[in-house]
Design an enzyme around this catalytic site. Structure first.
Site, PDB file in Angstrom:
ATOM      1  CE1 TYR A 167      -3.113  -2.944   0.324  1.00 17.90           C
ATOM      2  CE2 TYR A 167      -3.704  -2.203   2.511  1.00 17.90           C
ATOM      3  CZ  TYR A 167      -3.879  -3.077   1.456  1.00 17.90           C
ATOM      4  OH  TYR A 167      -4.825  -4.066   1.551  1.00 17.90           O
TER       5      TYR A 167
ATOM      6  CB  ILE B 175     -10.935  -3.836   7.035  1.00 20.39           C
ATOM      7  CG1 ILE B 175     -10.744  -4.860   5.897  1.00 20.39           C
ATOM      8  CG2 ILE B 175     -10.420  -4.417   8.341  1.00 20.39           C
ATOM      9  CD1 ILE B 175      -9.292  -5.165   5.585  1.00 20.39           C
TER      10      ILE B 175
ATOM     11  CE  LYS C  15     -10.233   1.678  -0.587  1.00 21.40           C
ATOM     12  NZ  LYS C  15     -10.381   3.040  -1.102  1.00 21.40           N
ATOM     13  CB  SER C  16     -14.506   6.178   3.876  1.00 25.27           C
ATOM     14  OG  SER C  16     -14.956   7.445   3.424  1.00 25.27           O
TER      15      SER C  16
ATOM     16  NE  ARG D 209     -19.319   7.659   2.067  1.00 23.91           N
ATOM     17  CZ  ARG D 209     -18.888   8.410   1.058  1.00 23.91           C
ATOM     18  NH1 ARG D 209     -17.629   8.308   0.664  1.00 23.91           N
ATOM     19  NH2 ARG D 209     -19.693   9.232   0.446  1.00 23.91           N
TER      20      ARG D 209
ATOM     21  CG  ASN E 286     -18.708   3.458   6.889  1.00 26.13           C
ATOM     22  OD1 ASN E 286     -19.891   3.508   6.571  1.00 26.13           O
ATOM     23  ND2 ASN E 286     -17.729   3.587   5.999  1.00 26.13           N
TER      24      ASN E 286
END
Length: 244
Positions: free
Chosen positions: A37, A211, A213-214, A219, A223
């Site tokens: 990543y 898991i 993601k944002s 958001r 979440n």
């Protein structure tokens, strides 16, 4: 390992740092990253700057398959980037080629036994590949992280992991799901929430780690807000059926 985690795939630089800060502020205590990543340093810096005690946050990172044979150097680089003495969970990101999976797994076991990572597991493995690791080493992965969501739901997959004592962890819960499906929108309306939270709640009630993601603070916080409602057995069954 908290059932709800924060994914950081495709996040880089300052946006990754800020998203992790926002996630920790929203109450997430499980962060998921990976060597490939390219954001471990940002994740580590955000954790350090957040003021949240290290022992309250579960951190996962992953070894790219092309780093087979360079396990220790990769783990050391991850630990340095994250600023951590030990990783909570280290995963083989994808099965390495040329039958190298068992050799990599032996290195993972050694790293765990030396205290460099508290738990070890795999990602994107099939049940037969997990069985190979167990057969050859006597050690079963603690976790298998795979693409998962209502449209991919298969009871046999869940059972296969449970029977082996492997925690099932799902990534891309929204990418794999039609959030406009009438089943999800109807259940969401009943509970006064959005369909995304229905999907996350479904994972949690199945005791499947998820898991999302944002990079959007609103958001991210939304979440994490999953405690105000519970899906009924009929609602769970209706969502399960989306995978059939």
């Amino acid at each position: 390992m908290p059932l709800l985690g924060f994914g950081t795939w495709q996040m880089r630089g300052e946006s990754a740092y800020q998203a992790v800060r926002d996630a920790l502020e929203a109450g997430y205590r499980h962060l998921d990253t990976a060597t490939m990543y390219g954001n471990e340093a940002e994740v580590g810096r955000a954790l350090k700057d957040s003021g949240v005690p290290r022992d309250e946050v579960f951190v996962t990172t992953k070894l790219p398959p092309e780093r087979a044979g360079k396990e220790r150097a990769t783990l050391d680089a991850s630990r340095r980037a994250l600023g951590l003495d030990a990783i909570d969970l280290w995963l083989i990101h994808w099965p390495p080629g040329r039958g190298r999976s068992v050799a990599v797994w032996r290195e993972f076991i050694q790293a765990r036994d030396q205290g460099l990572t508290r738990a070890i597991g795999v990602s994107n493995y099939g049940a037969d590949e997990i069985d190979e690791l167990t057969k050859e080493t006597g050690e079963t992965p603690a976790v298998n992280q795979i693409k998962f969501g209502p449209s991919l739901y298969d009871p046999s997959t869940v059972t296969a992991h449970r029977d082996r004592g492997v925690v099932l962890e799902g990534y891309s819960p929204f990418k794999t799901t039609n959030l406009h499906d009438p089943v999800l929108t109807g259940i969401a309306a009943t509970h006064g929430v959005d369909p995304a939270r229905v999907v996350l709640r479904w994972h949690i009630q199945h005791e499947i780690v998820v898991i999302p993601k944002s990079a959007t603070p609103e958001r991210i916080a939304r979440n994490a807000d999953l405690d105000g409602f519970v899906l009924t057995p009929d609602e769970m069954a209706a969502i399960d059926a989306l995978g059939q």
